[in-house]
Design a protein around this motif. Structure first.
Motif, PDB file in Angstrom:
ATOM      1  N   UNK A  27     -19.290  -4.568  -3.460  1.00  0.00           N
ATOM      2  CA  UNK A  27     -18.114  -5.463  -3.435  1.00  0.00           C
ATOM      3  C   UNK A  27     -17.164  -5.137  -4.581  1.00  0.00           C
ATOM      4  N   UNK A  28     -17.716  -4.909  -5.768  1.00  0.00           N
ATOM      5  CA  UNK A  28     -16.871  -4.535  -6.906  1.00  0.00           C
ATOM      6  C   UNK A  28     -16.203  -3.183  -6.665  1.00  0.00           C
ATOM      7  N   UNK A  29     -16.973  -2.242  -6.087  1.00  0.00           N
ATOM      8  CA  UNK A  29     -16.467  -0.893  -5.854  1.00  0.00           C
ATOM      9  C   UNK A  29     -15.325  -0.866  -4.852  1.00  0.00           C
ATOM     10  N   UNK A  30     -15.369  -1.786  -3.891  1.00  0.00           N
ATOM     11  CA  UNK A  30     -14.334  -1.800  -2.851  1.00  0.00           C
ATOM     12  C   UNK A  30     -13.140  -2.668  -3.245  1.00  0.00           C
ATOM     13  N   UNK A  31     -13.274  -3.393  -4.350  1.00  0.00           N
ATOM     14  CA  UNK A  31     -12.262  -4.387  -4.738  1.00  0.00           C
ATOM     15  C   UNK A  31     -10.829  -3.836  -4.716  1.00  0.00           C
ATOM     16  N   UNK A  34      -9.546  -3.102  -1.227  1.00  0.00           N
ATOM     17  CA  UNK A  34      -9.234  -4.298  -0.434  1.00  0.00           C
ATOM     18  C   UNK A  34      -7.882  -4.854  -0.873  1.00  0.00           C
ATOM     19  N   UNK A  35      -7.695  -4.960  -2.197  1.00  0.00           N
ATOM     20  CA  UNK A  35      -6.434  -5.488  -2.733  1.00  0.00           C
ATOM     21  C   UNK A  35      -5.268  -4.604  -2.300  1.00  0.00           C
ATOM     22  N   UNK A  36      -5.471  -3.291  -2.415  1.00  0.00           N
ATOM     23  CA  UNK A  36      -4.434  -2.337  -2.024  1.00  0.00           C
ATOM     24  C   UNK A  36      -4.078  -2.474  -0.537  1.00  0.00           C
ATOM     25  N   UNK A  37      -5.089  -2.658   0.299  1.00  0.00           N
ATOM     26  CA  UNK A  37      -4.841  -2.807   1.743  1.00  0.00           C
ATOM     27  C   UNK A  37      -3.998  -4.057   2.006  1.00  0.00           C
ATOM     28  N   UNK A  38      -4.291  -5.143   1.292  1.00  0.00           N
ATOM     29  CA  UNK A  38      -3.518  -6.382   1.476  1.00  0.00           C
ATOM     30  C   UNK A  38      -2.084  -6.180   0.998  1.00  0.00           C
ATOM     31  N   UNK A  39      -1.916  -5.612  -0.194  1.00  0.00           N
ATOM     32  CA  UNK A  39      -0.577  -5.471  -0.778  1.00  0.00           C
ATOM     33  C   UNK A  39       0.281  -4.487   0.024  1.00  0.00           C
ATOM     34  N   UNK A  40      -0.312  -3.368   0.436  1.00  0.00           N
ATOM     35  CA  UNK A  40       0.502  -2.333   1.093  1.00  0.00           C
ATOM     36  C   UNK A  40       0.572  -2.433   2.606  1.00  0.00           C
ATOM     37  N   UNK A  41      -0.457  -3.008   3.225  1.00  0.00           N
ATOM     38  CA  UNK A  41      -0.518  -2.911   4.688  1.00  0.00           C
ATOM     39  C   UNK A  41      -0.295  -4.229   5.430  1.00  0.00           C
ATOM     40  N   UNK A  42      -0.502  -5.343   4.761  1.00  0.00           N
ATOM     41  CA  UNK A  42      -0.426  -6.616   5.483  1.00  0.00           C
ATOM     42  C   UNK A  42       1.020  -7.051   5.667  1.00  0.00           C
ATOM     43  N   UNK A  68     -18.541 -14.969  -3.200  1.00  0.00           N
ATOM     44  CA  UNK A  68     -17.494 -15.741  -3.882  1.00  0.00           C
ATOM     45  C   UNK A  68     -16.553 -14.839  -4.693  1.00  0.00           C
ATOM     46  N   UNK A  69     -17.104 -13.766  -5.295  1.00  0.00           N
ATOM     47  CA  UNK A  69     -16.189 -12.897  -6.047  1.00  0.00           C
ATOM     48  C   UNK A  69     -15.261 -12.151  -5.097  1.00  0.00           C
ATOM     49  N   UNK A  70     -15.786 -11.721  -3.945  1.00  0.00           N
ATOM     50  CA  UNK A  70     -14.921 -11.059  -2.965  1.00  0.00           C
ATOM     51  C   UNK A  70     -13.827 -12.016  -2.485  1.00  0.00           C
ATOM     52  N   UNK A  71     -14.201 -13.245  -2.155  1.00  0.00           N
ATOM     53  CA  UNK A  71     -13.210 -14.205  -1.647  1.00  0.00           C
ATOM     54  C   UNK A  71     -12.156 -14.518  -2.697  1.00  0.00           C
ATOM     55  N   UNK A  72     -12.595 -14.557  -3.961  1.00  0.00           N
ATOM     56  CA  UNK A  72     -11.667 -14.846  -5.052  1.00  0.00           C
ATOM     57  C   UNK A  72     -10.570 -13.776  -5.138  1.00  0.00           C
ATOM     58  N   UNK A 344     -20.145   4.432  -0.318  1.00  0.00           N
ATOM     59  CA  UNK A 344     -19.758   3.392   0.641  1.00  0.00           C
ATOM     60  C   UNK A 344     -18.602   3.874   1.524  1.00  0.00           C
ATOM     61  N   UNK A 345     -18.595   3.305   2.731  1.00  0.00           N
ATOM     62  CA  UNK A 345     -17.513   3.602   3.670  1.00  0.00           C
ATOM     63  C   UNK A 345     -16.609   2.376   3.730  1.00  0.00           C
ATOM     64  N   UNK A 346     -15.331   2.599   3.449  1.00  0.00           N
ATOM     65  CA  UNK A 346     -14.345   1.512   3.460  1.00  0.00           C
ATOM     66  C   UNK A 346     -13.418   1.701   4.656  1.00  0.00           C
ATOM     67  N   UNK A 347     -13.233   0.649   5.446  1.00  0.00           N
ATOM     68  CA  UNK A 347     -12.337   0.717   6.604  1.00  0.00           C
ATOM     69  C   UNK A 347     -11.427  -0.497   6.617  1.00  0.00           C
ATOM     70  N   UNK A 348     -10.108  -0.265   6.687  1.00  0.00           N
ATOM     71  CA  UNK A 348      -9.148  -1.371   6.861  1.00  0.00           C
ATOM     72  C   UNK A 348      -8.494  -1.208   8.222  1.00  0.00           C
ATOM     73  N   UNK A 349      -8.606  -2.248   9.051  1.00  0.00           N
ATOM     74  CA  UNK A 349      -8.067  -2.207  10.418  1.00  0.00           C
ATOM     75  C   UNK A 349      -6.996  -3.279  10.585  1.00  0.00           C
ATOM     76  N   UNK A 350      -6.101  -3.045  11.522  1.00  0.00           N
ATOM     77  CA  UNK A 350      -5.089  -4.063  11.817  1.00  0.00           C
ATOM     78  C   UNK A 350      -5.084  -4.352  13.318  1.00  0.00           C
ATOM     79  N   UNK A 351      -5.007  -5.638  13.656  1.00  0.00           N
ATOM     80  CA  UNK A 351      -4.934  -6.035  15.069  1.00  0.00           C
ATOM     81  C   UNK A 351      -3.591  -5.600  15.628  1.00  0.00           C
ATOM     82  N   UNK A 352      -3.649  -4.757  16.682  1.00  0.00           N
ATOM     83  CA  UNK A 352      -2.408  -4.258  17.288  1.00  0.00           C
ATOM     84  C   UNK A 352      -1.629  -5.396  17.940  1.00  0.00           C
TER      85      UNK A 352
END
Lengths: 352, 352
Positions: A27-31, A34-42, A68-72, A344-352
């Protein structure tokens, strides 16, 4: 048979809540990703067009504290994204969004511990939702962001050919596909993973709003190999006549660790999500010493002891765990060699 | 001091799940009135204008099974109301709504039992939400229907003057306002109820959509008097020198049972909800015999044992319960006399 395996409950020595070190590293390694995916892709504009509440699903939450740390950091990133958007748009009248987080795991998960561990200073409304994530959990088009770490590795069931001695995929003498020389075994595992992911993507696609995102994080190397050491401990018991081999033959861990190619294949076959980012990351574990090997085995134990005990009974489970810990020097050697490889394998997907 | 009292957990002899007979009678007794309120008073057009998902909050759910029967008939009534509306309107294109039910109780409630008891054939998505309903539980304007049976009777805390021997409201020798001749005691209880309800209505008013409804069901007579019998058992122990009187003096049950006039007063003072229906109902309990008196005491015990034990310890709690059961003949007499009197207060409110 459908598998439903909770992490070890409570807060005892072998509980998940006290032993989920590797999950924490993941979770720490992907942090940052995850943040980057939200900031750049959402696309926060689309997301907030129907509601001023952002709804987040955490699939396979277990009992905390990792969840809880991931959700934070996800809530913080969504707030940052909102503020960035607000700065860019004149006459943007939305108030700062409210957050709902839905913590999901099997009905056998210890939700009492989860609820009692919720951070007091959380800035979201927290809910528990029991049930398999291979089924519907939410109303149509109601979820904006899905997070699942070490979740989709758990298959919904073990393919029956693995335990059928007449099948070419019979997995004799092993408890997993890792280390199996029989390619039919690997194929049977992957076929189940494919089926499960098709169901998973279909139900999530109904629940997630258009433009909503899903981040999936799965282990890729370290954790997987530990299964082999554990399997060989079981076979040691067989060779010493303390365990009937047919019990090993009839057992397979319901865990699959996809490669980026396999992950791409299942996402594209389904067709309802676009791949925004997929990456193998090396989180360079701090756990490489012999003592750490013991820690890791305890960590593994807290995750898989449930399935082991229900098949082999607690005496054999105890003995096999103890024997694997005796291999900690060997495990540590292996960990040092492999610590530079992707983990770890990290995947960020978006609903078409 | 804030009180947080779960019903007795698990499924043992004194568990709430096996002993909530009176709560069941209350829920069954109010059934027709709840359905009637939905069919006649709910404006489904307004409700469905913002979302095709109907969200229901069940406040003070405990562990089941009563909560599930109430939720079942509420969902059925909402579906019926939807179909009635659909018949009346040409070009009504909404699909049949999806239902989300949020089961709420204190964080100390046994949500594991609740989740494992969820009906398999439910036609709603089920969530658990831990926390006091005297605080916010949901995002703004997100809830369409609130149900709470035997919930708002629980005060958020005991007014401190009740245990202050220098106060005119000191409740010496009693454990409740029922049976107290000192009007200051009754006033202190009602003042706390007024404060709690003001908070309760304010938070619910933020959460409930305009036109959304709230049904509150509270006990009115039978259950209340049982508290007296229990209190007198405690005083018996004091008189026999087995219990220090100061322990009785410092204890008060955090329960208030409002009259229709008091309920009207708190709703109107708050001003954010309209009263759609308020009625005292006699549910004519089937529990009137001596054996039933014992059943009722066991039922009472499953509800209040938590607070009793935490103040008096389990030995005194056990003894006081046993002694109250010895009074079952007297209790049964009283129940027969009072069985024709109103026993529950039903209130249906609508968010202005």
């Amino acid at each position: 048979m459908t598998t439903s395996i909770p992490m070890n409950a409570g807060d005892g020595v072998y509980s998940y809540s006290k032993n989920s070190h590797l999950q924490k590293e993941m979770i720490d390694g992907a942090k940052e990703m995850v943040i980057d995916a939200i900031i750049r892709k959402l696309n926060i504009k689309i997301i907030l067009s129907s509601s001023n509440t952002l709804r987040i699903a955490e699939l396979g939450c277990s009992v905390g504290p990792n969840t809880f740390s991931a959700m934070q950091y996800i809530v913080e990133a969504l707030k940052d994204k909102y503020l960035l958007y607000q700065d860019q748009v004149i006459n943007f009248t939305n108030n700062i969004p409210e957050f709902q987080i839905f913590f999901n795991d099997h009905v056998t998960n210890d939700f009492n511990i989860l609820f009692r561990s919720l951070p007091f200073d959380r800035s979201y409304y927290a809910y528990g939702i029991p049930g398999s994530f291979y089924g519907r959990l939410f109303p149509s088009r109601s979820i904006h962001f899905v997070h699942s770490s070490s979740g989709i590795n758990w298959l919904s069931k073990i393919p029956k050919e693995l335990v059928d001695e007449k099948s070419p995929a019979w997995n004799k003498g092993l408890i997993h596909y890792v280390g199996a020389s029989n390619v039919e075994v690997v194929n049977a595992y992957f076929a189940q993973f494919e089926k499960d992911m098709e169901v998973f993507f279909n139900v999530r696609a109904e629940e997630i709003v258009q433009g909503g995102m899903m981040v999936l994080i799965t282990a890729f190397s370290g954790y997987i190999r530990l299964m082999r050491f554990f399997g060989s401990s079981l076979m040691d018991l067989v060779n010493e006549g303390k365990l009937d081999e047919s019990l090993v033959d009839s057992f397979n861990l319901p865990l699959y660790y996809p490669s980026p190619q396999e992950m791409t294949k299942v996402v594209e076959k389904n067709g309802l999500f676009s791949i925004e980012r997929m990456e193998l990351i090396n989180i360079k574990s701090n756990l490489v010493d012999e003592a750490d090997a013991k820690t890791l085995m305890t960590s593994l134990r807290s995750s898989i002891e449930g399935v082991i005990i229900s098949h082999f009974g607690s005496k054999i489970a105890e003995e096999a765990c103890a024997r694997t810990i005796l291999k900690s020097e060997e495990i540590s050697e292996w960990m040092k060699v492999n610590n530079e490889k992707p983990s770890i394998l990290f995947v960020a997907l978006k609903r078409k």
